[in-house]
Design a protein around this motif. Sequence first.
Motif, PDB file in Angstrom:
ATOM      1  N   ASN A  17     155.464 -53.043  -7.484  1.00  0.00           N
ATOM      2  CA  ASN A  17     154.667 -51.439  -8.280  1.00  0.00           C
ATOM      3  C   ASN A  17     153.098 -51.821  -7.753  1.00  0.00           C
ATOM      4  N   ALA A  18     152.741 -53.216  -7.884  1.00  0.00           N
ATOM      5  CA  ALA A  18     151.794 -53.551  -7.531  1.00  0.00           C
ATOM      6  C   ALA A  18     151.353 -53.434  -6.480  1.00  0.00           C
ATOM      7  N   ILE A  19     152.063 -54.077  -5.477  1.00  0.00           N
ATOM      8  CA  ILE A  19     151.718 -53.970  -4.065  1.00  0.00           C
ATOM      9  C   ILE A  19     151.793 -53.196  -3.356  1.00  0.00           C
ATOM     10  N   THR A  20     152.455 -51.614  -3.611  1.00  0.00           N
ATOM     11  CA  THR A  20     152.411 -50.952  -3.491  1.00  0.00           C
ATOM     12  C   THR A  20     151.256 -49.367  -3.785  1.00  0.00           C
ATOM     13  N   GLU A  21     150.504 -49.523  -4.791  1.00  0.00           N
ATOM     14  CA  GLU A  21     149.751 -49.146  -5.630  1.00  0.00           C
ATOM     15  C   GLU A  21     148.156 -49.585  -4.431  1.00  0.00           C
ATOM     16  N   PHE A  51     131.790 -63.980 -18.862  1.00  0.00           N
ATOM     17  CA  PHE A  51     132.356 -62.028 -18.858  1.00  0.00           C
ATOM     18  C   PHE A  51     132.023 -61.666 -17.805  1.00  0.00           C
ATOM     19  N   GLY A  52     132.793 -60.542 -17.742  1.00  0.00           N
ATOM     20  CA  GLY A  52     132.200 -59.165 -16.622  1.00  0.00           C
ATOM     21  C   GLY A  52     132.880 -58.096 -16.463  1.00  0.00           C
ATOM     22  N   VAL A  53     132.250 -57.824 -15.730  1.00  0.00           N
ATOM     23  CA  VAL A  53     132.769 -55.789 -15.827  1.00  0.00           C
ATOM     24  C   VAL A  53     132.610 -55.380 -14.108  1.00  0.00           C
ATOM     25  N   LYS A  54     134.178 -54.683 -13.595  1.00  0.00           N
ATOM     26  CA  LYS A  54     134.631 -54.406 -12.503  1.00  0.00           C
ATOM     27  C   LYS A  54     134.675 -53.092 -12.554  1.00  0.00           C
ATOM     28  N   THR A  55     134.221 -52.148 -12.019  1.00  0.00           N
ATOM     29  CA  THR A  55     134.176 -50.608 -12.139  1.00  0.00           C
ATOM     30  C   THR A  55     134.203 -49.666 -10.684  1.00  0.00           C
ATOM     31  N   GLY A  56     134.559 -48.752 -10.499  1.00  0.00           N
ATOM     32  CA  GLY A  56     134.619 -48.840  -9.303  1.00  0.00           C
ATOM     33  C   GLY A  56     135.201 -46.872  -9.820  1.00  0.00           C
ATOM     34  N   CYS A  57     135.831 -45.807  -8.651  1.00  0.00           N
ATOM     35  CA  CYS A  57     136.282 -44.976  -8.520  1.00  0.00           C
ATOM     36  C   CYS A  57     136.857 -44.310  -7.624  1.00  0.00           C
ATOM     37  N   ASP A  58     138.405 -44.023  -6.913  1.00  0.00           N
ATOM     38  CA  ASP A  58     139.087 -44.030  -6.245  1.00  0.00           C
ATOM     39  C   ASP A  58     139.159 -41.811  -5.898  1.00  0.00           C
ATOM     40  N   THR A  59     138.481 -41.332  -5.471  1.00  0.00           N
ATOM     41  CA  THR A  59     138.418 -39.908  -5.160  1.00  0.00           C
ATOM     42  C   THR A  59     139.821 -39.262  -4.407  1.00  0.00           C
ATOM     43  N   ARG A  60     140.496 -40.482  -3.680  1.00  0.00           N
ATOM     44  CA  ARG A  60     142.126 -39.590  -3.328  1.00  0.00           C
ATOM     45  C   ARG A  60     142.600 -39.705  -4.515  1.00  0.00           C
ATOM     46  N   PHE A 292     142.183 -64.903   4.310  1.00  0.00           N
ATOM     47  CA  PHE A 292     142.077 -63.199   3.828  1.00  0.00           C
ATOM     48  C   PHE A 292     140.964 -64.348   2.509  1.00  0.00           C
ATOM     49  N   ASP A 293     139.658 -63.791   2.270  1.00  0.00           N
ATOM     50  CA  ASP A 293     138.885 -64.285   0.823  1.00  0.00           C
ATOM     51  C   ASP A 293     139.467 -62.876   0.122  1.00  0.00           C
ATOM     52  N   GLY A 294     140.118 -62.941  -0.634  1.00  0.00           N
ATOM     53  CA  GLY A 294     140.000 -62.638  -2.295  1.00  0.00           C
ATOM     54  C   GLY A 294     139.373 -62.883  -3.434  1.00  0.00           C
ATOM     55  N   THR A 295     138.844 -62.431  -3.265  1.00  0.00           N
ATOM     56  CA  THR A 295     137.438 -62.132  -4.746  1.00  0.00           C
ATOM     57  C   THR A 295     137.429 -60.744  -5.858  1.00  0.00           C
ATOM     58  N   GLY A 296     139.026 -60.484  -5.595  1.00  0.00           N
ATOM     59  CA  GLY A 296     138.742 -59.568  -6.526  1.00  0.00           C
ATOM     60  C   GLY A 296     138.199 -57.934  -6.994  1.00  0.00           C
ATOM     61  N   VAL A 297     138.897 -56.695  -6.491  1.00  0.00           N
ATOM     62  CA  VAL A 297     137.788 -55.605  -6.833  1.00  0.00           C
ATOM     63  C   VAL A 297     138.039 -54.719  -7.809  1.00  0.00           C
ATOM     64  N   ALA A 298     136.890 -54.165  -8.510  1.00  0.00           N
ATOM     65  CA  ALA A 298     137.785 -53.748  -9.370  1.00  0.00           C
ATOM     66  C   ALA A 298     138.492 -52.445  -9.481  1.00  0.00           C
ATOM     67  N   VAL A 303     143.966 -48.770 -10.280  1.00  0.00           N
ATOM     68  CA  VAL A 303     145.223 -48.673  -9.978  1.00  0.00           C
ATOM     69  C   VAL A 303     146.481 -49.155 -10.285  1.00  0.00           C
ATOM     70  N   VAL A 304     146.279 -49.981 -10.974  1.00  0.00           N
ATOM     71  CA  VAL A 304     147.366 -50.844 -11.371  1.00  0.00           C
ATOM     72  C   VAL A 304     147.727 -50.166 -12.979  1.00  0.00           C
ATOM     73  N   ALA A 305     146.279 -50.176 -13.784  1.00  0.00           N
ATOM     74  CA  ALA A 305     146.419 -49.662 -15.046  1.00  0.00           C
ATOM     75  C   ALA A 305     146.889 -48.093 -14.878  1.00  0.00           C
ATOM     76  N   ALA A 306     146.218 -47.392 -14.151  1.00  0.00           N
ATOM     77  CA  ALA A 306     146.530 -45.890 -13.916  1.00  0.00           C
ATOM     78  C   ALA A 306     148.096 -46.424 -14.084  1.00  0.00           C
ATOM     79  N   LEU A 307     148.689 -46.479 -12.945  1.00  0.00           N
ATOM     80  CA  LEU A 307     150.894 -46.392 -12.856  1.00  0.00           C
ATOM     81  C   LEU A 307     150.825 -47.363 -14.152  1.00  0.00           C
ATOM     82  N   ALA A 308     150.042 -48.342 -14.549  1.00  0.00           N
ATOM     83  CA  ALA A 308     150.817 -48.459 -16.175  1.00  0.00           C
ATOM     84  C   ALA A 308     151.167 -46.896 -16.823  1.00  0.00           C
ATOM     85  N   VAL A 309     149.518 -46.356 -16.884  1.00  0.00           N
ATOM     86  CA  VAL A 309     149.282 -45.119 -17.805  1.00  0.00           C
ATOM     87  C   VAL A 309     150.701 -44.086 -17.280  1.00  0.00           C
TER      88      VAL A 309
END
Length: 323
Positions: A17-21, A51-60, A292-298, A303-309
């Motif tokens: 599921n996570a890979i798809t999202e 401590f960190g905060v990552k934020t973002g928006c997917d308008t799709r 592939f430099d995977g830094t991790g993005v919000a 998307v995985v949190a929204a899928l869980a909901v």
Amino acid sequence: MWIISEEDARALVSVENAITEVEKAFAAMARGEARNYPVVREVVGYQDAVFGVKTGCDTRAPILGLKAGGYWPHNLAKSLTNHQSSTLLFDPETGRASALVSANYLTGVRTGAASAIATKYLSRPDSSVLGIIGTGAQSAYQLRATLAVRPIRKVYAWDPSPENLVTFGRTVAELGLEYAPQTERQAVAANADILITVTPSQQALVEKSWVRVGTHISAMGADTKGKQELDPALVASATLFVDEAQQAITIGECQHAYNAGLITDQSFRGSIGEVIAGLCDGRRTAQEITIFDGTGVALQDLVVAALAVRLAAERGLGSRVGY
């Protein structure tokens, strides 16, 4: 407002599921339909925590929110994991908070998903030997996600902790794979078709001369200034892909080669999202070494949190509270 516990998150979101999202989110970023906002990441000054905060928006989707959390290095003594995080989602129509999702498991699974997506698009299709540098908590996520995209038959691994190697070996055995734990990092890199580095290291662990032609490397450990897993000469000589270019040169694996003048802003072939969306080439030849430099993005977290909901609503899990 939905409340999704750690237990429910584990029950709801699979690696597949996570890979798809996450793949859809990367493509949306490339098409300009989704955006990550600047990352806040600071030393707390208490309990040696970051401590960190990552934020973002997917308008799709649409999806709007943030993930907050970090690294508490003394948590293991308290029977807690060192990485702790939670995701807060907002209703994009009104701005009201709509869900609070425990994100420890989801952070692990989305990180594995990002690496697997890069492996899917950048590694040779016949890749069957996986090398992992770092066999802590994240290694099991990386292994299971890689198995979802490539027919792995043998796993080489290195970790400074013999206990970690033994624990990881149990997971490898459960999955029916051949396991080759190593006391030297070179043997892992030299035998791998796919190499994943997933450590908190602040010095190079993999030298350029160790890596065979045709290898794909997912560098997943560097997400803060100072972290490093790869020889800058290796980074400079490889074909480079990123989740987000600005993060790669400031907090990712590429920061060291960039700061040394070995690579520039033009050194990246593209983002993994651009490869997925067909906007740039991935691997061009069987001889290329790809990184592939995977830094991790919000957006991975959102998307995985929204899928869980969504799945919680369908399956009657989680809790709803009014406010």
